[in-house]
Write a protein that holds these residues in place. Structure first.
Motif, PDB file in Angstrom:
ATOM      1  N   GLU A 159       0.804  -1.118   0.265  1.00 34.42           N
ATOM      2  CA  GLU A 159       0.025  -0.137   0.179  1.00 34.42           C
ATOM      3  C   GLU A 159       0.821   1.445  -0.226  1.00 34.42           C
TER       4      GLU A 159
ATOM      5  N   ASP B 186       2.260   1.560  -3.414  1.00 33.51           N
ATOM      6  CA  ASP B 186       1.129   2.159  -4.562  1.00 33.51           C
ATOM      7  C   ASP B 186       0.771   3.451  -4.216  1.00 33.51           C
TER       8      ASP B 186
ATOM      9  N   GLN C 252      -1.292  -0.101 -12.456  1.00 35.52           N
ATOM     10  CA  GLN C 252      -2.144  -1.123 -12.708  1.00 35.52           C
ATOM     11  C   GLN C 252      -1.354  -2.284 -12.182  1.00 35.52           C
TER      12      GLN C 252
ATOM     13  N   LEU D 100      -1.832  -2.479  -8.374  1.00 35.88           N
ATOM     14  CA  LEU D 100      -3.102  -2.748  -8.144  1.00 35.88           C
ATOM     15  C   LEU D 100      -3.275  -4.419  -8.147  1.00 35.88           C
ATOM     16  N   ILE D 101      -2.766  -5.057  -9.144  1.00 39.29           N
ATOM     17  CA  ILE D 101      -2.864  -6.441  -9.345  1.00 39.29           C
ATOM     18  C   ILE D 101      -1.947  -6.988  -8.036  1.00 39.29           C
TER      19      ILE D 101
ATOM     20  N   LEU E 228      -1.582  -5.809  -5.233  1.00 34.58           N
ATOM     21  CA  LEU E 228      -2.607  -5.530  -4.090  1.00 34.58           C
ATOM     22  C   LEU E 228      -3.566  -6.623  -4.018  1.00 34.58           C
ATOM     23  N   SER E 229      -4.458  -6.614  -5.176  1.00 29.34           N
ATOM     24  CA  SER E 229      -5.394  -7.599  -5.051  1.00 29.34           C
ATOM     25  C   SER E 229      -5.051  -9.153  -4.693  1.00 29.34           C
TER      26      SER E 229
ATOM     27  N   LYS F 151      -4.397  -9.283  -0.678  1.00 30.37           N
ATOM     28  CA  LYS F 151      -5.630  -9.246  -0.236  1.00 30.37           C
ATOM     29  C   LYS F 151      -6.385 -10.609  -0.240  1.00 30.37           C
ATOM     30  N   ASN F 152      -6.159 -11.314  -1.470  1.00 31.35           N
ATOM     31  CA  ASN F 152      -6.833 -12.793  -1.666  1.00 31.35           C
ATOM     32  C   ASN F 152      -6.047 -13.690  -0.874  1.00 31.35           C
TER      33      ASN F 152
END
Length: 496
Positions: free
Chosen positions: A199, A202, A220, A223-224, A226-227, A230-231
């Motif tokens: 974060e 980012d 982008q 963000l990938i 980060l996602s 989180k998963n």
């Protein structure tokens, strides 16, 4: 005439003992001090012991296992089986004692005019009465009762060893689940730290994009990642909930108690010191191997019982009491009866029933021996595999330690450049994330090494003392372990 009678009796007796050609086809494997050893770690000491859980996970793990040993239904089933086996042993032991029972019979009937009853009772209706004590005792000339007792005692020991095997498997399952819970909690924490770093990364990337120093492609990509983090966090949280449920189920508790299980803090314990070599005879301390060996003893006892069926059955029977025609005469002094004498049953022709019965028992013995041999082979491979995994994980841990150290050095260099003004914060954050990734790998290797320790403890019996669980029939009653020879001596404890 006496010589003829003796010859006839000998011929009949010889005809009865006709189990020639019925032999075992399987050889029992043995392990003793000369059987060899697995390579160890060059240490010394007595390993494993019955307190292995405390050395792995401390008091918290030991508490979980103790609770499971109190509540798990599988252990309750094993305890019930042991009680049933003890009841059978007590029942078999009663066969060695005389049997005495009381009886009273009173039958109202018409007595035949053509039989033994004389006039004027012949052809009349009256009661035939008998009040007596009946006793019988079977002489154990051929070792039938002792063989039955050996088989029953062996089955009792099987139930006892199976109960210990359930305890060991349950403790192993909880320890491995606890270890996975510790791994999941630690990985979750490292993933959260990585997310915090990502974060920050980012935010800096977006600032550089606004300043025209980076393209939106970098945003982008961030963000990938980060996602993905989180998963990962969601997956670790799910895994933690499932593992808690699994531990609760092993304890015989519901899911609500599972949610209350605290997350363990994994601290790799000092490596359990293995001896310089692991003698193969240590496998005799595995409760499943002990149970399989007792099954062989039980089958041997059943074979011996089947052999005694080929010999004469000699009983001593007696009775004493009152007998009369007419109930009013029963208690008169002249109504007393008494008798004693032998009862001999000699099998001469059974249509092959006795041979078929013995063949079945010998086949069951072969099954028990083959099962024991297979269990021994599986145990050898299990121990060898775990020793190999321990050695491999130690080598991997050494290499991973070097990689993690290199990542930490890279972080220090990035921090020095950032402080000197020759680089921005992005390389520092990237280096911090790399250190966390290496820590995750180190954690997995350490968990795998500890899990292998737990599995090796199980493979070597978990401290179960076979010396008190397998004492062959020689210490209780003489047994024939070679069914092809009725005079063979009993095996020693070294057969394990």
């Amino acid at each position: 005439m006496r010589a003829l009678a003796a010859a006839s009796a000998f011929s009949l007796l010889s005809a009865c003992v006709s189990y020639q050609g019925i032999q075992s086809q399987v050889q029992l494997k043995t392990l003793n001090a000369d059987s060899g050893a697995f390579p160890g770690q060059g240490g010394s000491g007595n390993w494993p012991d019955s307190q292995w859980a405390s050395s792995i996970g401390g008091a918290d793990l030991q508490k979980l296992i103790d609770q499971a040993l109190q509540n798990n239904p599988s252990l309750q089933v094993a305890a019930a089986r042991l009680q049933a086996a003890k009841a059978i042993t007590a029942s078999v032991g009663a066969n060695e004692l005389p049997s005495v029972n009381a009886s009273f019979d009173s039958t109202y009937q018409r007595f035949t005019e053509k039989g033994l009853i004389p006039p004027p009772l012949a052809g009349t209706y009256n009661t035939n009465n008998q009040l007596a004590l009946n006793a019988s005792y079977e002489f154990d000339f051929w070792g039938k009762h002792s063989a039955e007792m050996r088989a029953a005692l062996s089955q009792e020991k099987v139930a006892e060893a199976e109960g210990q095997s359930v305890r060991l498997m349950l403790g192993n399952a909880i320890a491995r689940s606890w270890l996975q819970l510790a791994r999941q909690a630690a990985q979750l924490e490292l993933s959260k730290q990585q997310l915090a770093i990502r974060e920050k990364f980012d935010q800096l990337t977006q600032q550089r994009v606004k300043a025209g120093l980076e393209t939106k492609t970098e945003t982008q990509q961030s963000l990938i990642q980060l996602s993905g983090l989180k998963n990962d966090i969601a997956q670790w949280q799910e895994a933690i909930a499932l593992t808690r449920n699994q531990i609760a189920a092993l304890q015989g508790l519901g899911p609500e108690q599972g949610r209350a299980i605290p997350l363990p803090q994994f601290r790799q314990a000092a490596d359990t010191a293995l001896p310089g070599s692991l003698p193969l005879e240590l496998l005799g301390r595995r409760p499943d191997i002990v149970a399989a060996r007792w099954r062989v003893e039980a089958s041997q006892g059943e074979v011996d019982v089947a052999k005694t069926q080929f010999y004469p059955n000699i009983n001593l029977v007696g009775f004493a009491g009152l007998s009369s025609l007419g109930l009013s005469n029963l208690l008169q002094s002249g109504s007393s009866i008494i008798g004693v004498g032998p009862a001999i049953r000699l099998p001469i022709f059974e249509g092959g029933r006795l041979r078929a019965q013995l063949k079945g028992k010998v086949a069951s013995y072969d099954v028990a021996v083959a099962t024991y041999n297979q269990s021994l082979t599986d145990a050898l491979h299990e121990v060898a595999d775990q020793v190999q995994i321990l050695q491999a994980s130690q080598a991997q841990a050494t290499e991973q330690k070097a990689a993690e150290q290199a990542a930490r050095v890279s972080l220090q260099l990035a921090q020095q450049r950032q402080k000197a003004g020759t680089a921005n914060m992005l390389p520092v954050l990237a280096a911090e994330s790399a250190v966390l990734s290496q820590q995750k790998l180190s954690l997995d290797i350490a968990i795998r090494h500890t899990e292998s320790q737990i599995n090796l403890i199980k493979a070597l019996g978990g401290g179960y003392d076979s010396k008190t669980s397998f004492a062959p029939a020689a210490s209780q009653a003489k047994s024939n372990t070679n069914i092809n020879n009725t005079t063979a001596a009993s095996t020693s404890e070294a057969a394990l």
